[in-house]
Design a protein around this motif. Structure first.
Motif: not given
Length: 330
Positions: A129-130, A132-136, A140-143
């Motif tokens: 999972a990737f 574009f949103d850094k806080p997300d 959530l521990g996604i890239r």
């Protein structure tokens, strides 16, 4: 080409044609791609219902996806790739995984999770999972992976400029966008500059609704706005003719919009309300002006001073092919 002889099942809602660009790039890289719209229809009512709560249309949506699953069940895929995933159910994702056990299930979020009620439900099903949103990503521990620019913008960046406008805006009208845009363009026009704005609503109903709710729109006419997206050729032509572009992200969004990355790709200056852009490796205060939403100020000469090239190794990282390599090769 690392996608040579690879097969991809690709789901994305229609998004100003970007889904077609992604599909074409994967095919250019050697893949065979089966593309399906992730939404069963694209009327204003359907899109609104899915955004509010996909369960309002659950049976209709699930039947639509079940037909796709049935149609593709005997094909072999190396990747199943979703953009956003705002309508697919966990049950149908599990079915896809069962039918295609060798395929990697991948999702990319180009909208904030806060704007996608389905995102958290389906996230555990995916192998990668990737966002574009850094806080997300941190939450959530996604890239983390920013958006991309198309080859067309790279070509504009190579061409000799033929400037007609000091600033241009193309986008949908939401939140405080209209009022803020008028304040910025007003400053530039009072200084003798020229601006162009293509302000888009998805429907006239939405315009009238927003006009009642948003005081900055109350003095406007329906004739001030467009109700069809600007075709790609028209947008590219505006980039060729413009010194700078303005980006006004949604107040709840921290990730950089496509417009920010495209403007960098086209080697044009950017005015933006998104202060997070200063954290990115292509940020240069000569090229990018961050303005305050409440009190936007454009210094004299910002749009007319020369653009300064960024390092090639940074610039190249944001091409669409590099974006796809990161997602599919990881």
């Amino acid at each position: 080409m690392f996608l040579e002889n690879k097969s991809i099942l690709f789901f994305s809602a229609q998004a100003f044609g970007y889904q077609n660009e992604i599909r074409a790039e994967m095919e250019r890289m050697g893949a065979r791609v089966d593309y399906f719209d992730e939404r069963p229809a694209n009327s204003f009512a359907i899109k609104a219902a899915i955004r509010i709560n996909r369960n309002l249309l659950a049976r209709y949506i699930d039947r639509y996806h079940a037909r796709i699953i049935e149609r593709t069940k005997n094909r072999k895929y190396d990747y199943v790739f979703f953009i956003k995933g705002e309508s697919i159910s966990v049950e149908n994702l599990d079915k896809i995984k069962e039918l295609h056990p060798e395929a990697k299930l991948i999702i990319y979020h180009w909208d904030s999770i806060a704007n996608n009620r389905n995102a958290l439900r389906i996230l555990p099903v995916f192998d990668r999972a990737f966002s574009f949103d850094k806080p997300d990503c941190e939450k959530l521990g996604i890239r983390f992976l920013p958006l991309f620019y198309l080859r067309d913008y790279e070509e504009i960046g190579r061409q000799e400029p033929d400037y007609r406008y000091d600033l241009m805006f193309v986008g949908t009208v939401h939140s405080d966008r209209y009022g803020l845009l008028r304040r910025v363009t007003g400053q530039i026009e009072r200084a003798g500059g020229r601006c162009f704005a293509y302000m888009f609503f998805q429907s006239r109903i939405l315009y009238w609704k927003m006009k009642l709710q948003n005081k900055s729109l109350r003095g406007t006419s329906v004739r001030d706005f467009r109700f069809a997206p600007l075709p790609k050729a028209g947008l590219l032509d505006l980039y060729r003719k413009s010194r700078a572009v303005i980006d006004i992200q949604h107040p709840r969004q921290t990730g950089l919009t496509m417009r920010c990355i495209e403007t960098m790709g086209a080697k044009r200056k950017l005015i933006t309300t998104n202060g997070h852009i200063a954290e990115y490796d292509f940020y240069d205060s000569n090229n990018i002006l961050i303005v305050d939403r409440q009190n936007p100020v454009v210094p004299p000469g910002f749009t007319t001073s020369p653009y300064r090239d960024i390092p090639a190794e940074v610039y190249d990282c944001y091409r669409i092919d590099r974006w796809l390599e990161t997602i599919l090769k990881s």
